[in-house]
Enzyme design. Structure first.
Site, PDB file in Angstrom:
ATOM      1  N   GLN A  83       0.825  -1.205   0.000  1.00  0.00           N
ATOM      2  CA  GLN A  83       0.000   0.000   0.000  1.00  0.00           C
ATOM      3  C   GLN A  83       0.869   1.268   0.000  1.00  0.00           C
ATOM      4  OE1 GLN A  83      -2.213  -0.670   3.572  1.00  0.00           O
ATOM      5  NE2 GLN A  83      -0.372  -1.026   4.771  1.00  0.00           N
ATOM      6  N   HIS A 112     -11.746   4.130  18.064  1.00  0.00           N
ATOM      7  CA  HIS A 112     -11.097   2.978  18.698  1.00  0.00           C
ATOM      8  C   HIS A 112     -11.770   2.578  20.009  1.00  0.00           C
ATOM      9  CE1 HIS A 112      -7.962   4.057  15.717  1.00  0.00           C
ATOM     10  NE2 HIS A 112      -7.965   2.747  15.590  1.00  0.00           N
ATOM     11  N   ASP A 131      -1.598   0.336  13.296  1.00  0.00           N
ATOM     12  CA  ASP A 131      -1.303   1.624  13.921  1.00  0.00           C
ATOM     13  C   ASP A 131      -1.225   1.515  15.443  1.00  0.00           C
ATOM     14  OD1 ASP A 131      -3.989   1.400  14.652  1.00  0.00           O
ATOM     15  OD2 ASP A 131      -4.658   2.667  12.994  1.00  0.00           O
ATOM     16  N   ASP A 162      -0.630  -7.895  11.350  1.00  0.00           N
ATOM     17  CA  ASP A 162      -0.800  -6.903  10.286  1.00  0.00           C
ATOM     18  C   ASP A 162       0.139  -7.271   9.144  1.00  0.00           C
ATOM     19  OD1 ASP A 162      -1.911  -3.715  10.078  1.00  0.00           O
ATOM     20  OD2 ASP A 162      -0.305  -4.323   8.717  1.00  0.00           O
ATOM     21  N   ASP A 181      -0.171 -12.381   6.547  1.00  0.00           N
ATOM     22  CA  ASP A 181      -1.486 -12.331   5.935  1.00  0.00           C
ATOM     23  C   ASP A 181      -2.476 -12.918   6.939  1.00  0.00           C
ATOM     24  OD1 ASP A 181      -3.378 -12.299   3.806  1.00  0.00           O
ATOM     25  OD2 ASP A 181      -1.636 -12.483   2.476  1.00  0.00           O
ATOM     26  N   ALA A 182      -3.512 -12.165   7.299  1.00  0.00           N
ATOM     27  CA  ALA A 182      -4.418 -12.609   8.371  1.00  0.00           C
ATOM     28  C   ALA A 182      -5.000 -13.998   8.056  1.00  0.00           C
ATOM     29  CB  ALA A 182      -5.538 -11.595   8.556  1.00  0.00           C
ATOM     30  N   ASP A 240      -9.926  -5.350  12.200  1.00  0.00           N
ATOM     31  CA  ASP A 240      -9.870  -3.917  11.870  1.00  0.00           C
ATOM     32  C   ASP A 240      -9.203  -3.754  10.503  1.00  0.00           C
ATOM     33  OD1 ASP A 240     -10.073  -1.200  12.085  1.00  0.00           O
ATOM     34  OD2 ASP A 240      -8.442  -0.966  13.525  1.00  0.00           O
TER      35      ASP A 240
END
Lengths: 512, 541
Positions: A247, A277, A301, A321, A355-356, A373
């Site tokens: 990204q 959040h 984040d 993540d 990778d989730a 999320d």
């Protein structure tokens, strides 16, 4: 230098003038094509953009031709002035429009057609003036034929050059500047040819040289234009920008407001991210006093982790993540560490860059609370993380009385998408409790809790919060009529209806 | 089962390789060819059989039922025997792995198909396929329900397919962008005609085009379509659109390995009209697939009977008498020959092999066996460092077709993964050698080196993916000399072929060759039916 002082003969001037007609015509068509291409590139719908731009341009040229009769004196001086003006204005049109679009500086369409009209009028003046200059030396019938054939030749050359060579290799901005340079050079050439007949030559010469310099500088610095445009697109100062294999990460700052953009989509604004959040984490986690192990999918984040770590009984948090650049940035940059309370350095936290889906397949641990999320389902790849198959996979990692919370786009802007996710969780065998909260920088935002037990909002929050109160939490689970549940098919991997629904809904929002 | 290679090499040297220049190396880029292997049926074993000198059987082994061939037909027969409570059988497979056309390969990146790569949602008539899928856990609830629920592990993920033409990818397989109004009208007319065929039934309620084929109507108005070619049918019905013709040709090459100018119109229409399977949780045009293609079914079936399968087993003689049937078999694993003596033998290998090794075969049976012609196929697996750039238009799909290319496009082995990050993947490229007579095409398949194929394939795919030569870490080529029986006019409707379903004494036939269409559903149906007949003969039905 004696011969330089002698005036060129009539025949000697004819050829340079015809060549300049060729060049001027080429530039004239180029501005038209560039404006049309830029409009279809930025606004879409190329047929409409091209026809309206070309129509407006031809109309403006007509005005220019008509105005040319009012030029009575100093034909050559006027021609040179027009060339300088066309070069500077036409040359910078594409760059200026591009920047204006990025900076949201005024209504773009009006600027576009204003530019087209101005350049068109100036270009419309050119040919009649040259014809009148030449007429002093050539018979009229001959003149029309010659001038028009050079005019059309120039147009032909550009109509071939532009799509085949210039647009793909130089781009619109540089092509525009290049033609501007040609116009300015024609002005200089004209000054040279008619140097004996011109009054105030020095001034004009200065102006022409300035135009050449300006356009040349623009051409050389065109690469910076995109950076500049991006800066304006984000409105604020960019304090970090990075392209990773996954990204484009951009962090901006304006006074106290820090914003994160992934692929140009706003992820949070520090002025109200606590609302997002807190709403993401606490309505679920506060009902799980026995929770010890928490899994966060996405959320590199660290802001969700910050909220989770407020519960002292939490023993272990795993953050999965995909992008190491995200977790790296938010564990290094002082401003961002301040924002997430240094959550990514917590000894309770394990950061996994994976990778989730794959990570869930390859691991077998159970978690009391799982936070999904992810970015919104804008493409098939991300859509997979909102599918029945994915939620079944997540369910395999949910402890007996555990809960999953999913960030679920906006139930107001994307109502069908929101309820598609609810239907998807239910099709995967989970019970759902959907809720929403107002996050000013996002608008009305949605979340869905899922698990195997019935859900009841917490009676109280034991941790310090800025937004949520126990009293107002039950109201978050009430949906007003314009966001109320609608019957949707679940999002299955074999059709990925969510990606299409989401695209339709947000396209509608953007066109409003 | 005699090796396919034996038949392949028997024709070697007969055909001239006029076609070789076609695949001459045209790569101008400096990228060296990726490494890889050239594989196919077991060459060494085939060589041994062709050379002769196979020792006579040293031992006789007995089994109630002997199955020859471990493709979908043979495995389905074995599955049926197990279901019926007769687990006592032996299955002989020539190759070192099961599956036949549904074989697969595997490397560090992914499993990938070496042949058939999908199964459409089974039709109402395909009761055995439904029962098999239920048994494997891929179909939930009542297998014969109108709209059963399928395990989404196997349902092909969106986006399913896209087609490339003139620099642009479009969803679907028939490019509509840039087609004239007249062409679009023809597409719609063709679509409507196929939709009509799909629901057409005769007076007895049988569908005009059912799958398996035996369930189809025998009404002459549809059977007559088996007398003409698909191309002639299109022209006869005033379809002129070049795109539509290319699309129908693609369908015939894809399903039958046969040019539409040679495919029977009945078979060609069958492709478009037979599939009416539905699902509770998917659209009806969804297919079942896995990284290894249909290998996932083979893998599970073979695992249930691993101790009864003999790999590297080449039947070189077959005979029957009043007391039983015997097959003389070279067992590569034991380096010797044995005689299998069985009460019933299920022949689940291609029919063309039978006359070469069976004694006492009735002339009518031998004639049908020898009449079939077979399409050769090439399958290449490209292991990529990362997926190709998606290109303009529709995003990368599971099945990606280059519209006017000699190949049939490629499928992505990692498509079913729940992955977000673009990691290494395997791209499986297919090509039916349908542009020349089968013997000539087989010769070309045999005589062409892996390097020449690799160069030709990279050239072809680079039209849509310029960066492909740089992305390809290896390129493995797999050859199927006799991949599919060709449904030329008269093959599907051949009464003598249909009569083989009655068997030959103690021998039952379990191969899609009996149907004339090389489809999973046909092989499964024939396998199960042969097993049922064998069980009846054994008094075990």
């Amino acid at each position: 230098m004696a011969e330089a002082v002698a005036a060129p003969t009539a025949a000697g001037r004819q050829l340079p003038l015809l060549i300049s007609i060729f060049l001027v015509a080429a530039c004239g068509l180029a501005y038209e094509l560039i404006a049309g291409a830029l409009a279809s590139y930025l606004l879409g719908d190329s047929v409409t953009q091209f026809s309206t731009v070309i129509g407006a341009y031809l109309f403006a040229m007509g005005i220019g031709s008509w105005l040319s009769r009012h030029v009575r004196r100093d034909l050559i001086g006027t021609f040179v002035r027009i060339e300088i003006a066309v070069g500077a204005l036409g040359g910078f049109t594409a760059a200026a429009l591009f920047l204006a679009f990025a900076a949201h500086a005024g209504p773009f369409r009006i600027l576009l057609y204003a530019a087209v009209l101005v350049v068109g009028v100036l270009v419309g003046l050119e040919i009649p003036l040259v014809m009148r200059i030449l007429r002093r030396e050539v018979a009229f019938s001959d003149l029309v034929a010659r001038v028009l054939s050079f005019d059309y030749l120039g147009a032909l050359a550009v109509s071939l050059l532009f799509p085949l060579l210039l647009a793909p290799h130089l781009g619109l901005v540089r092509s525009g500047l290049l033609f501007g340079l040609v116009n300015a050079l024609v002005a200089l050439w004209g000054l040279h040819i008619f140097r004996l007949e011109l009054a105030g030559r020095r001034l004009l010469q200065g102006a022409a040289f300035a135009a050449v310099a300006l356009l040349g500088a623009g051409f050389a610095g065109a690469g910076h234009l995109t950076t500049l445009a991006e800066g304006w697109l984000y409105a604020d100062d960019i304090i970090h920008a990075e392209t990773t294999p996954y990204q484009r990460i951009v962090v901006t700052r304006w006074r106290d407001d820090i914003r994160l953009f992934l692929n140009q989509n706003l992820q949070f604004s520090s002025t109200d991210e606590y609302r997002y959040h807190e709403a993401l984490v606490h309505p679920g986690l506060a009902t799980l006093p026995g929770a010890r192990r928490v899994l966060v999918l996405g959320g590199g984040d660290g802001l969700a982790v910050r909220e989770i770590l407020k519960y002292p009984q939490i023993e272990a948090v795993t953050l999965v993540d995909l992008d190491p650049a995200m977790t790296g940035l938010f564990s290094r940059a002082p401003l961002l560490r301040q924002l997430n309370g240094d959550a990514l350095h917590s000894p309770k936290l394990t950061v996994v860059n994976a990778d989730a889906g794959r990570w869930l397949e390859e691991n077998s641990e159970y978690y009391d609370f799982i936070v999904a999320d992810f970015p919104d389902p804008t493409a098939y790849a991300i859509g997979k993380l909102y599918s029945t198959a994915f939620y079944r996979l997540v369910d395999k990692h949910l402890a007996a009385h555990g809960r999953l919370v999913v960030q679920t786009t906006s139930p107001f802007y994307a109502r069908r998408s929101f309820w598609t996710v609810a239907a998807t969780l239910e099709a995967a065998g989970l019970r759902t409790a959907a809720y929403h909260a107002l996050v000013p920088s996002f608008g009305e935002w949605g979340f869905i809790l899922a698990g195997h037990d019935d859900y009841a909002p917490p009676m109280r929050y034991e941790v310090p919060l800025r937004f949520l109160t126990a009293a107002m939490t039950p109201a978050l689970f009430q949906f007003p009529a314009d966001m109320a549940r609608i019957d949707m098919e679940p999002n299955r991997l074999n059709d990925q209806s969510l990606v299409r629904t989401f695209e339709q809904e947000w396209r509608h929002v953007q066109h409003q | 089962m005699v090796t396919r290679r034996r038949f392949l090499t028997a024709t070697a040297g007969m055909a001239t390789v006029a076609a070789a220049p076609m695949i001459a190396c045209r790569r101008e880029s400096g990228t060296p060819l990726p490494p890889g292997t050239l594989a196919g049926s077991d060459a060494a074993l085939g060589h041994r059989l062709r050379e002769g000198g196979i020792p006579e059987p040293a031992e006789t082994r007995r089994t109630p039922v002997l199955i020859v061939g471990g493709g979908i037909g043979g495995l389905s027969a074995a599955w049926q025997l197990q279901r019926a409570g007769l687990p006592d059988f032996i299955l002989l497979e020539l190759e070192a792995a099961p599956g036949g056309n549904a074989r697969w390969g595997e490397n560090a990146v992914s499993a990938y198909p070496l042949g058939a790569h999908y199964l459409p949602l089974p039709t109402a008539e395909a009761t055995d396929v439904r029962a098999l899928l239920a048994d494997l856990g891929a179909l939930k609830g009542d297998p014969q329900a109108a709209r059963p629920e399928y395990d989404e592990t196997w349902l092909c993920h969106a986006p399913h397919e896209r087609v490339y033409l003139d620099g642009f990818w479009e969803e679907g397989l028939l490019p509509k962008l840039g087609a004239s109004r007249g062409e679009r009208a023809e597409f719609a007319r063709f679509h409507d005609a196929m939709a009509e065929f799909k629901v057409a039934r005769d007076l007895f309620g049988r569908r005009a085009f059912a799958l398996p084929v035996v369930a189809s109507s025998r009404d002459a108005r549809w059977r007559a379509l088996d007398g003409i070619t698909m191309a002639d049918w299109l022209i006869g019905h005033d379809y002129r659109s070049p795109r539509l013709h290319a699309y129908v040709d693609y369908a015939c090459r894809d399903d039958y390995g046969t040019d539409y100018r040679q495919t029977s119109a009945w078979a060609g229409i069958h492709y478009f009209a037979c599939r009416n399977g539905e699902a509770a949780n998917a659209a009806s045009d969804t297919v079942l697939t896995a990284p290894e293609g249909n290998g996932w079914i083979v893998r599970r079936l073979a695992a249930r009977m691993e101790s009864q399968i003999r790999y590297g087993a080449a039947v070189f003689r077959l005979a029957q008498d009043r007391a039983g049937v015997s097959a003389d078999v070279w067992l590569e694993a034991e380096r010797r020959s044995v005689r299998y003596r069985a009460e019933q033998l299920i022949w689940a290998a291609p029919l063309f092999l039978l006359p070469k090794l069976a004694t006492g075969l009735p002339p009518a049976v031998a004639a049908v066996c020898a009449a079939g012609t077979y399409a050769p196929w090439l399958v290449a697996n490209l292991t990529l460092r990362e997926p190709p750039a998606p290109g303009a238009g529709a995003p990368l799909a599971w099945d990606n077709v280059l519209f006017d290319a000699p190949g049939l496009g490629y499928v992505m082995a990692t498509h079913q993964q729940l992955r977000l990050a673009p990691g290494p993947t395997v791209m499986t490229y297919y090509r039916a050698l349908a542009d020349r007579p089968p013997a000539e095409a087989r010769q070309l398949l045999l005589d062409t080196s892996r390097e020449a194929w690799a160069a030709a394939i990279l050239d072809e795919l680079s039209r849509a993916h310029r960066e492909l030569p740089q992305l390809t870490a290896r390129l493995d080529v797999y050859r199927h000399g006799h991949a599919m029986i060709r449904p030329l006019p008269g093959v599907v409707g051949d009464e003598a072929r249909a009569a083989l379903a009655r068997g030959w004494g103690r021998v039952r036939f379990a191969h899609a060759d009996l149907s004339g269409l090389s489809l999973f559903e046909e092989a499964n149906y024939r396998g199960v039916a042969a097993a049922r007949a064998a069980l009846t003969a054994l008094g075990r039905a």
